[in-house]
Write a protein that holds these residues in place. Structure first.
Motif, PDB file in Angstrom:
ATOM      1  N   ARG A 162       0.861  -1.351  -0.130  1.00 42.34           N
ATOM      2  CA  ARG A 162       0.186  -0.024   0.001  1.00 42.34           C
ATOM      3  C   ARG A 162       1.349   0.871  -0.273  1.00 42.34           C
ATOM      4  N   ALA A 179      -2.671  -6.903  -7.287  1.00 41.57           N
ATOM      5  CA  ALA A 179      -3.239  -5.722  -6.894  1.00 41.57           C
ATOM      6  C   ALA A 179      -4.369  -7.172  -6.376  1.00 41.57           C
ATOM      7  N   ALA A 180      -4.508  -7.993  -6.628  1.00 38.74           N
ATOM      8  CA  ALA A 180      -5.362  -8.732  -6.292  1.00 38.74           C
ATOM      9  C   ALA A 180      -5.911  -8.707  -4.551  1.00 38.74           C
ATOM     10  N   GLU A 183      -5.766  -5.473  -2.586  1.00 45.86           N
ATOM     11  CA  GLU A 183      -7.490  -5.529  -1.847  1.00 45.86           C
ATOM     12  C   GLU A 183      -8.484  -5.960  -1.083  1.00 45.86           C
ATOM     13  N   ARG A 184      -7.442  -7.628  -1.888  1.00 43.30           N
ATOM     14  CA  ARG A 184      -8.651  -8.793  -0.996  1.00 43.30           C
ATOM     15  C   ARG A 184      -8.253  -8.644   0.965  1.00 43.30           C
ATOM     16  N   ALA A 187      -9.875  -5.326   2.156  1.00 45.98           N
ATOM     17  CA  ALA A 187     -11.303  -5.403   2.450  1.00 45.98           C
ATOM     18  C   ALA A 187     -11.709  -6.479   4.029  1.00 45.98           C
ATOM     19  N   HIS A 192     -10.497  -3.227   7.318  1.00 46.63           N
ATOM     20  CA  HIS A 192     -11.335  -1.901   6.235  1.00 46.63           C
ATOM     21  C   HIS A 192     -11.647  -1.128   6.499  1.00 46.63           C
TER      22      HIS A 192
END
Ligand code: 6SG
Length: 211
Positions: A162, A179-180, A183-184, A187, A192
């Motif tokens: 990040r 990248a995924a 994000e996962r 989240a 989050h």
């Protein structure tokens, strides 16, 4: 039962944000003992720290220094150190790789930002590729960096990714799994919530305003 937890550190994300992410995701509370540069320069606290540096971390009456030792301690406390010895060894390997990149990042930020940023960003794919490769070998990149449960190395890696996305917003474009994954992980509901909080968002990444 672990805790209560106190983080003693400068008013930055720096070497504590992965620790904070771990604690938040594990639904733990902690106290922040914020050390201003003015206080640090008085020297008394520095003298009292084992290696003369922060962060300092307290878990009940256990006092620890060294950010990676703190991460590993919390990993053992919360079952975030893999399912067996083999996964634990792989997690150590990943975390050492994260540390190597974090040191390069810190050197850029604190010692060579203006002159070194272009070359750093150019060299970044070669630094990130190993993590993409490793991810691809574990459940085709759809799970965590090692095994099928989150670990301390995931928090550390995602935190560093990040920061790199702030430094070089396109840096994960050629690493779709990474990248995924970033994000996962970000989240996850409790994580989050933390990452959206002003406590996180208002805290600068680094101590010199560069990012
Ligand atoms: C700095 O290097 O924040 N600790 C740092 N610096 C102060 O007197 N191996 C261990 C570990 O993993 C490394 C510890 C780390 O835990 S972290 C420390 O104690 C010293 O050595 C990075 C960070 N930097 C911000 C900072 C603090 C003092 C000088 C730079 C913020 C910027 C200016 C003032 C406050 Fe500032």
């Amino acid at each position: 039962m672990p805790g209560p937890f106190t983080i003693t550190y400068f008013p930055v994300r720096g070497r504590c944000e992965a620790i904070r992410m771990l604690l938040a995701d594990q639904e733990q509370e902690w106290k922040e003992d914020v050390v201003t540069m003015e206080l640090w320069q008085k020297g008394e606290l520095k003298k009292s720290c084992l290696f003369g540096q922060l962060p300092k971390f307290q878990d009940g009456n256990v006092t620890l220094y060294q950010s990676n030792a703190i991460l590993r301690h919390l990993a053992r406390s919360f079952g975030l150190y893999g399912k067996d010895q083999q996964e634990a060894a792989q997690l150590d390997m990943v975390n050492d790789g994260v540390e190597d990149l974090r040191l390069k990042y810190a050197q850029l930020i604190y010692q060579n930002y203006e002159k070194g940023k272009t070359a750093y960003v150019e060299a970044l794919p070669a630094q990130l590729r190993p993590f993409e490769n490793l991810l691809s070998q574990n459940r085709s990149g759809q799970a965590f960096i090692v095994g099928d449960k989150i670990s301390f190395a995931d928090y550390n890696l995602v935190e560093l990714l990040r920061n790199h996305l702030v430094l070089a917003p396109g840096c994960l474009a050629s690493f779709p799994l990474l990248a995924a994954y970033a994000e996962r992980v970000a989240a996850r509901p409790h994580l989050h919530t933390y990452l959206q909080s002003t406590a996180h968002r208002d805290r600068p990444i680094n101590g010199n305003g560069k990012q």
